[in-house]
Design an enzyme around this catalytic site. Structure first.
Site, PDB file in Angstrom:
ATOM      1  CD  GLU A 140      48.578  32.984  57.240  1.00 26.57           C
ATOM      2  OE1 GLU A 140      49.035  32.866  58.395  1.00 26.57           O
ATOM      3  OE2 GLU A 140      48.487  32.029  56.449  1.00 26.57           O
TER       4      GLU A 140
ATOM      5  CE  LYS B 229      43.071  16.377  42.492  1.00 21.19           C
ATOM      6  NZ  LYS B 229      42.231  17.053  41.512  1.00 21.19           N
TER       7      LYS B 229
ATOM      8  CG  ASP C 144      44.307  19.849  41.234  1.00 20.96           C
ATOM      9  OD1 ASP C 144      43.703  20.487  42.121  1.00 20.96           O
ATOM     10  OD2 ASP C 144      43.810  18.881  40.632  1.00 20.96           O
TER      11      ASP C 144
ATOM     12  CG  HIS D  22      49.876  36.613  62.738  1.00 15.61           C
ATOM     13  ND1 HIS D  22      49.157  36.317  61.603  1.00 15.61           N
ATOM     14  CD2 HIS D  22      50.783  35.587  62.873  1.00 15.61           C
ATOM     15  CE1 HIS D  22      49.582  35.169  61.077  1.00 15.61           C
ATOM     16  NE2 HIS D  22      50.563  34.720  61.846  1.00 15.61           N
TER      17      HIS D  22
END
Length: 390
Positions: free
Chosen positions: A88, A218, A292, A383
């Protein structure tokens, strides 16, 4: 009906460059996809045991560096340069700006307030009365249950066992400290041993399922917001009004008013986090350091809290109650990921609290930059400048 061919595997040694090449050729024949980029890797496939199956190669992820970020924490102290892996555009630049604001304000203070990694078995009894008596039996036998669990691990320690009765079932949360590992596998193994001991010794003959769902592994949950999962971490900074105007283009009174409005919007939306964007920085840092990445689902939840002080300065904090991270085990030992942790002084034993404090400080920096950019009109223009592939 014919079956599609199986993915090639070696019964003797599946972690070799030749096996990876054979699978890439297999996929070229089956799908037509050329995987030459994935086949260009520097890691030794033998190092990947326990990290992946059916290895075919690696994906190159852009890695940038943000900072310096000054942290005055209990475990993390000094000026840090942060490895952030992302695709990004503007992310690294934005976080760097927030880090500059923190550093020019004297740095942020960080602390880990609590440790607790869970496995949450549910025990099924024949009636509610038996379930209640079973809960009392658990409390009376905690010493033996703790011994059975801790016999499976060198670094995990069972803190306590929470109980929640529903019908004729007892939902439990076995809470552990896990040293420098994230600890999900460790706690699973330890809790299985404890449950087997309970089943063999309890007079009420309970059946159990190793996870009854309230560990919310999770997955974000309100329970973990209150009770903590992984590490409860806090980062705070006081930004001088002059620094805010000079570096962010907005004054602190405007920042505070916008925070009140955003809080109302977050309540309306039922957001897991009421600040601008915790997941961006956590994900980029997790990928760079071999965490993770699915743990972002829990780790990003939290509370942004601010105060406009009487002198015009601005207190800004983030509290993350479920940061799940490690500096040992999992993907942290892979060469590139280990080097990223070494850049932070966070590889190996005794470093997980330091790393968690850095995570919270990174989130704080990102919130400061994005929250201000929206107000100053820089969000879209940044952006446009950095975030588009032309």
């Amino acid at each position: 009906m014919s079956r599609a061919p199986a993915i090639p595997r070696s019964k003797t040694d599946d972690y070799t460059s030749d096996q990876a090449r054979e699978r890439r050729e297999f996929l070229r024949v089956q799908t037509g996809a050329e995987l030459s980029s994935a086949g260009s890797f520097s890691v030794d496939p033998q190092q990947l045991r326990g990290n992946i199956e059916n290895f075919i190669g690696t994906l190159q992820m852009p890695l940038g560096v943000a900072g310096p970020l000054k942290i005055n924490g209990e475990a993390a102290q000094g000026d840090f340069y942060l490895p952030l892996a992302t695709t990004e555009g503007t992310l690294v630049a934005s976080y760097s700006r927030g880090m500059r604001v923190i550093s020019e304000s004297g740095g942020c203070t960080t602390a880990v307030a609590r440790h607790a990694m869970q496995r949450a078995p549910v025990f099924m009894l024949d009636s509610v009365l038996t379930a209640k008596r079973f809960g009392q039996w658990l409390e009376q036998n905690m010493t033996s249950i703790k011994a059975a669990a801790e016999a499976t691990t060198r670094s995990g320690q069972l803190i306590d066992v929470e109980q929640y009765l529903v019908a004729n079932m007892v939902y439990t949360r076995f809470n552990y400290t896990t040293g420098d590992a994230a600890g999900q596998n460790m706690t699973g193994k330890a809790t299985f041993a404890a449950c087997e001991w309970i089943k063999a010794n309890c007079p009420f003959a309970p059946n159990y399922i190793l996870s009854g769902g309230i560990d919310t592994d999770k997955k974000h949950s309100a329970m973990n917001m209150i009770r903590t999962r992984g590490k409860r971490v806090i980062a705070e900074v006081t930004i001088k009004n002059e620094v805010a105007k000079r570096l962010l283009g907005v004054d602190t009174q405007t920042l505070f008013r916008a925070r009140q409005i955003a809080n109302a919007g977050s309540i309306q939306a039922g957001s897991a986090y009421n600040g601008p964007h915790s997941a961006n920085g956590i994900a980029a840092l997790f990928i760079a350091t071999g965490q993770d990445e699915a743990n972002v689902a829990e780790s990003h939840a939290g509370i942004a809290y601010t105060q406009l002080l009487d002198n015009g300065d601005y207190y800004w904090s983030v509290t993350l109650p479920a940061v799940i991270c490690g500096t040992f085990g999992g993907g942290t030992g892979l060469p590139g990921q280990r080097q990223s942790l070494e850049m932070l002084g966070c590889y190996g034993a005794g470093k997980s609290d330091k790393f968690a404090e850095i995570v919270a400080a990174v989130v704080l920096a990102g919130d400061i930059s994005l929250g201000s950019a929206v107000l100053a009109g820089d969000w879209v223009s940044s952006h446009e400048q950095y975030g588009r592939n032309r």
